[in-house]
Design an enzyme around this catalytic site. Structure first.
Site, PDB file in Angstrom:
ATOM      1  N   GLU A  18      23.637  38.660  44.854  1.00  0.00           N
ATOM      2  CA  GLU A  18      24.406  39.322  43.794  1.00  0.00           C
ATOM      3  C   GLU A  18      23.688  39.181  42.471  1.00  0.00           C
ATOM      4  O   GLU A  18      23.129  38.124  42.162  1.00  0.00           O
ATOM      5  CB  GLU A  18      25.783  38.670  43.637  1.00  0.00           C
ATOM      6  CG  GLU A  18      26.724  38.861  44.792  1.00  0.00           C
ATOM      7  CD  GLU A  18      28.078  38.187  44.517  1.00  0.00           C
ATOM      8  OE1 GLU A  18      28.406  37.923  43.340  1.00  0.00           O
ATOM      9  OE2 GLU A  18      28.787  37.907  45.490  1.00  0.00           O
ATOM     10  N   GLU A  60      30.693  32.426  48.404  1.00  0.00           N
ATOM     11  CA  GLU A  60      30.577  31.342  47.420  1.00  0.00           C
ATOM     12  C   GLU A  60      31.451  30.131  47.762  1.00  0.00           C
ATOM     13  O   GLU A  60      32.387  29.795  47.036  1.00  0.00           O
ATOM     14  CB  GLU A  60      30.890  31.868  46.022  1.00  0.00           C
ATOM     15  CG  GLU A  60      29.869  32.888  45.556  1.00  0.00           C
ATOM     16  CD  GLU A  60      29.985  33.258  44.088  1.00  0.00           C
ATOM     17  OE1 GLU A  60      31.070  33.085  43.508  1.00  0.00           O
ATOM     18  OE2 GLU A  60      28.982  33.727  43.527  1.00  0.00           O
TER      19      GLU A  60
HETATM   20  C1  GLA Z   1      30.775  36.089  42.182  1.00  0.00           C
HETATM   21  C2  GLA Z   1      31.485  36.642  43.410  1.00  0.00           C
HETATM   22  C3  GLA Z   1      31.711  38.117  43.363  1.00  0.00           C
HETATM   23  C4  GLA Z   1      32.106  38.556  41.974  1.00  0.00           C
HETATM   24  C5  GLA Z   1      31.053  38.138  40.996  1.00  0.00           C
HETATM   25  C6  GLA Z   1      31.320  38.605  39.575  1.00  0.00           C
HETATM   26  O1  GLA Z   1      29.445  35.949  42.318  1.00  0.00           O
HETATM   27  O2  GLA Z   1      30.838  36.303  44.610  1.00  0.00           O
HETATM   28  O3  GLA Z   1      32.718  38.434  44.297  1.00  0.00           O
HETATM   29  O4  GLA Z   1      33.331  37.977  41.639  1.00  0.00           O
HETATM   30  O5  GLA Z   1      31.001  36.732  40.972  1.00  0.00           O
HETATM   31  O6  GLA Z   1      30.263  38.266  38.722  1.00  0.00           O
END
Ligand code: GLA
Ligand code: ZN
Length: 698
Positions: free
Chosen positions: A319, A168
């Site tokens: 995710e 991210e």
């Molecule tokens: C983000 C991060 C993950 C985790 C999620 C929790 O997307 O990439 O490492 O922290 O949020 O929702």
């Protein structure tokens, strides 16, 4: 109109199915014997076929500078291979180890206080994650070193499916290294200080620069500078990712790379990021609840479409949460069916995976209450409700395997440009709510999707010839040459829609001088947008449609927030304002140009009115609909077409409102039961259906 649609091969020939699994952190459990055995037993039971590994493992992989410990990771690779599970291996640059932060302070980002931007920035302590200086040569060197070590060790491993670069990407750093790089970036862009001063309009408040080294901070009153800073931060972030991608491509040839994006992440231009990775992936956390019309429900469909459009091909849902998240003020349980609905919603819009954060809940740290496939109850997890839903979903995903690589036949596009959103954000005025381009684009997306059409979210650089309808929702900043492209599009038969706040500034953020919308759009729309009235939140105006009686579009529509006063210089008036001193003046217009039409919407229309307008416009442009019914805005209906021509129709209800959908034709079969019909589908709370139709035999 061109027909350049085609299906795609799977991302990785060795793993040609829908990927199901996600973020796995066994290095948190190395001192807990038996846990990893238990994990793999449960993975098998839940139908997990892909793990994303090592995302925050730098300290476990390189506990001291230059000393690597790969034993634990070797073990996971072996187990994965034995169990037929693939691995998406991460580079660990999303979180730095303590030794690095302590020995090389320059890797820690410097931050500025938003409320008092003139105060010198301060260097952060080592804490949290995602907070490194992307310019720092030391950071780049250390990251390249661990990336290379990983590539050399695992690059040829049969379990490796893809690289996951960092995590991210986002944020900005105000350190001296970044400012020096910014000045170099400016020199390359402008060549001379004169050109810079001109572009930034520095005659204002005596801000003219006499030397490059006077660029020492980011001054919010020099809006051109803020816009260029945002471009620079984006450039630097993309360049950092490209640096990592180069190392991986070089030392592990043939393995695709991705980085996990975040919806409409304001920090970098994801269209540029798309150019340096092989696969688009993103992290999606809808907080579905039982409030119809909720922003969350609709916003995520839009973000899926954006991610598919970034590379114009299927993407990876990297995710999502198998259970409640832990970071909202209220984290509700997923209602039965919601997990399936949100997972199939991603597939519906172009994902070839359902991956999770996270596979197992940790016992400590700030994500211990975040949803996971494996819960705190360990071995008993297989009795939990969410585990069973994950297990059931894996069976559905196996059935849907032929969808892998299928394309989305979108004939409608909304134009989105990060630079446009930065320019509007940087501008002092005109109205906060109107500066939120994501909100504006969502309104148009929702109004369009009620008619059962697939929609792409495209950059102005994109070829428009595939589309029948192209919408410019508050495209305030026009890139050079884009207006001309719009003209060609309309003349060749396209339907173009411009809205208020379109064509106000050029690429430097300087206003156009010869009447808005600028750069030739005034002539294309046949409209001069003279001045814009911004309403208080409680104020309303109305517009009255001027179509002949008997038309589906008659009567009035409420408008809010923005009412442009326009002159129909060479366009047919389609609606006029009802109230205020501009009552009777045009609010919506249409101009025929060549074989196409250019519509101008001068006010923010209330949702039903906008949807009714789009019904007329889509009919006029002959855009085919996926189903016969008009849909409520919260229902997702979308299509993917596989290489053999089989069409898959997804009907998703992410709410508890019941809906009936008339399919219009009776050739559809259920993808799971293979049963034919019925022609009318009743979609209950959180229901998700997938239908398919074979191509007609010629
Ligand atoms: C983000 C991060 C993950 C985790 C999620 C929790 O997307 O990439 O490492 O922290 O949020 O929702
Ligand atoms: Zn920096």
């Amino acid at each position: 109109m061109t027909n350049d649609f085609h299906a795609f091969p799977p991302i990785q020939a060795r793993f040609p199915y829908i990927w199901h699994g996600g973020d796995y952190n066994p290095d948190q459990w190395l001192k807990h014997p038996g846990t990893i055995d238990e994990d793999f037993r449960l993975f098998k039971q839940a139908g997990i076929n892909m793990l994303s590994l090592g995302i925050f493992s730098w300290a476990s992989l390189e506990p001291e500078e230059g000393r690597f410990e790969f034993g634990w990771m070797d073990d996971i690779f072996e187990r994965a291979e034995k169990n037929g599970i693939g691995i998406i291996l991460a580079t660990p640059s999303g979180g730095k180890p303590n030794w690095l932060a302590q020995r090389y302070p320059e890797v820690r980002r410097m931050v500025r206080h938003d409320d008092w931007p003139g105060v010198p920035p301060v260097r952060e302590e080592q804490f949290r994650r995602h907070n490194h200086c992307y310019t720092s040569p030391v950071y780049r060197e250390k990251v390249a070193c661990i990336d290379r070590a990983l590539a050399e060790r695992y690059g040829k491993h049969p379990a490796l499916s893809m690289w996951h670069i960092s995590n991210e990407f986002g944020g900005q750093c105000h350190c001296p290294l970044c400012y020096a790089a910014f000045r170099n970036w400016l020199k390359a862009r402008y060549g001379t200080l004169d050109a810079l001063n001109e572009a930034w309009w520095t005659g204002f408040w005596s801000h003219r620069f006499q030397a490059w080294d006077q660029v020492q901070t980011i001054d919010p009153s020099v809006e051109g500078m803020v816009l260029d800073w945002r471009r620079f931060v984006s450039h630097q972030t993309v360049d950092f990712c490209a640096m990592e991608a180069d190392v991986l491509h070089k030392h592990a040839p043939g393995i695709p790379v991705t980085t996990n994006l975040m919806g409409f992440n304001p920090w970098h231009d994801q269209f540029q990021m798309a150019k340096v990775v092989d696969v688009i992936s993103w992290d999606c956390y809808p907080q579905y609840h039982d409030r119809p019309g909720s922003e969350e429900t609709q916003g995520f469909a839009l973000a899926h479409c954006l991610n598919r459009s970034l590379k114009d091909k299927p993407f990876i849902l990297m995710e999502s949460s198998p259970g409640p998240i832990n970071w909202a003020p209220i984290n509700r349980l997923l209602r039965p069916g919601q997990h399936r609905a949100k997972s199939l919603q991603a597939i519906a819009h172009g994902s070839d995976s359902v991956l999770y954060f996270q596979m197992r809940k940790g016992r400590g740290g700030s994500e211990k209450f975040h949803g996971a496939v494996i819960d705190h109850c360990g071995a008993e997890t297989s009795k939990t409700r969410m585990f069973r839903e994950v297990e059931a979903l894996s069976k559905d995903l196996t059935t849907l395997q032929p969808v892998v690589g299928a394309y989305t036949p979108a004939r409608v596009a909304l134009v989105w440009d990060w630079e446009n959103s930065w320019a509007l954000r940087a501008s002092s005025g005109p109205l906060d709510i109107a500066k939120d381009v994501v909100r504006t684009i969502r309104k148009h997306f929702d109004a369009l999707r009620r008619h059962g059409v697939c929609i792409d979210i495209i950059h102005p650089e994109r070829d428009l010839s595939r589309y029948q309808v192209v919408v410019l929702p508050s495209l305030y900043l026009l890139q050079d040459g884009f207006a001309e492209k719009c003209k060609q599009f309309v003349e060749n038969g396209g339907t173009l829609v411009g809205t208020y706040l379109t064509g106000i500034v050029n690429q430097y953020g300087l206003t156009f001088s010869h009447g808005w919308p600028g750069d030739g759009l005034r002539r294309l729309f046949g409209v001069w947008d003279e001045e814009i009235d911004y309403l208080y939140p409680e104020e309303r105006n109305e517009i009255r449609f001027q179509f002949e009686s008997g038309s589906a579009l008659t009567g009035c529509c409420e408008v809010r927030n923005v009412c442009s006063r326009i002159h129909a210089e060479d366009a047919t008036v389609v609606a006029t304002y009802e109230h205020d001193f501009y009552a009777g003046e045009p609010a919506i217009t249409c101009r025929k140009a060549g074989k196409g039409n250019a519509w101008y919407i001068a006010a923010e229309c209330q949702d039903d009115g906008l949807a009714a307008l789009y019904a007329k416009l889509l009919d006029g442009a002959n855009v085919p609909r996926l189903v016969a019914s008009e849909l409520p805005s919260y229902i997702d209906v979308t299509e993917r077409i596989a290489a053999d021509g089989t069409a898959y129709l997804f009907l998703i209800n992410p709410t508890k409102m019941e809906t009936k959908i008339d399919l219009g034709i009776d050739e559809w079969r259920d993808a799971f039961t293979k049963e034919a019909g019925p022609q009318t589908i009743q979609l209950g709370a959180w229901a998700s259906r997938v239908l398919f139709r074979r191509p007609a035999v010629k």
